[in-house]
Design a protein around this motif. Structure first.
Motif, PDB file in Angstrom:
ATOM      1  N   LEU A  97      -5.261   1.724   4.900  1.00 22.80           N
ATOM      2  CA  LEU A  97      -4.994   2.841   4.151  1.00 22.80           C
ATOM      3  C   LEU A  97      -4.778   4.136   4.715  1.00 22.80           C
ATOM      4  CD1 LEU A  97      -7.660   1.693   1.325  1.00 22.80           C
ATOM      5  CD2 LEU A  97      -5.145   1.915   1.050  1.00 22.80           C
ATOM      6  N   ILE A 110      -6.594   2.515  -4.389  1.00 23.34           N
ATOM      7  CA  ILE A 110      -6.029   1.529  -3.819  1.00 23.34           C
ATOM      8  C   ILE A 110      -6.885   0.496  -3.346  1.00 23.34           C
ATOM      9  CG2 ILE A 110      -4.310   0.840  -2.079  1.00 23.34           C
ATOM     10  CD1 ILE A 110      -3.045   3.537  -2.660  1.00 23.34           C
ATOM     11  N   ILE A 145       0.846  -1.152   0.001  1.00 22.45           N
ATOM     12  CA  ILE A 145       0.056   0.089  -0.100  1.00 22.45           C
ATOM     13  C   ILE A 145       0.995   1.227  -0.047  1.00 22.45           C
ATOM     14  CG2 ILE A 145      -1.557   1.327   1.465  1.00 22.45           C
ATOM     15  CD1 ILE A 145      -3.059  -1.406   2.320  1.00 22.45           C
ATOM     16  N   LYS A 156       0.505   4.323  -2.812  1.00 22.40           N
ATOM     17  CA  LYS A 156       0.065   5.638  -2.455  1.00 22.40           C
ATOM     18  C   LYS A 156       1.003   6.901  -3.025  1.00 22.40           C
ATOM     19  CE  LYS A 156      -1.584   5.017   2.383  1.00 22.40           C
ATOM     20  NZ  LYS A 156      -1.245   5.144   3.645  1.00 22.40           N
TER      21      LYS A 156
END
Length: 178
Positions: A178, A155, A143, A147
């Protein structure tokens, strides 16, 4: 050592930074399977062997030397030494050089600006393994890389449908990462 991993990686002998990097979408299915002690994770990332336009796997491509690429492949294959001719792999589109290794298959994905694009994955078909939930630390590493180029919503929508994540992560659990 990557955050969440228990193993210090050696890196490439040539420590030069990539000449270029950019986002790349592979037309191979991303999935999570197996169990990794170094990541304390049941599911680690692989891509399927079949290229299909309906699949989208977000990735980065780095313009590095052949020696750097081979050092990375050796590292991801527990230090085993082997010799490969990447030009031969371009013609055949893939080469299983270690059928016992999780990342013992090099795939040729095409070219960009005259440079070949290679990656590595498992030698098995996606249907031959049980999908597994990745650990929070392992998925957080992925992740954090995403980003840089994608929004949290993009995502989330991308990951929630991937085998190993789908049916294993609650909406809030993935949102919290997230």
């Amino acid at each position: 050592m990557p955050k969440g991993s228990s193993k210090i990686e050696t890196g490439c002998r040539d420590q030069s930074l990539p000449l270029k990097e950019s986002i790349h979408v592979m037309k191979h299915q991303l999935y999570f399977a197996k169990s990794s002690e170094k990541w304390n994770s049941q599911g680690v990332a692989f891509i399927g062997l079949k290229k299909e336009n309906s699949f989208m796997t977000y990735s980065k491509k780095y313009l590095i030397t052949t020696d750097q690429f081979m050092d990375i492949v050796v590292q991801e294959n527990n230090g085993i030494e082997f010799e490969l001719n990447l030009n031969v792999i371009k013609d055949s589109k893939s080469c299983v050089f270690n059928s016992q290794s999780w990342y013992g298959n090099i795939l040729y994905l095409g070219e960009d600006s005259g440079h070949p694009i290679f990656t590595f994955t498992a030698p098995w078909d996606i249907s031959e393994v049980e999908w597994k939930k990745p650990s929070h630390s392992y998925l957080s590493t992925i992740i954090n890389g995403l980003k840089k180029d994608y929004s949290a919503k993009e995502i989330y929508n991308y990951l929630i449908i991937k085998p190993g994540i789908k049916d294993n992560f609650r909406e809030e659990e993935l949102t919290d990462l997230l």
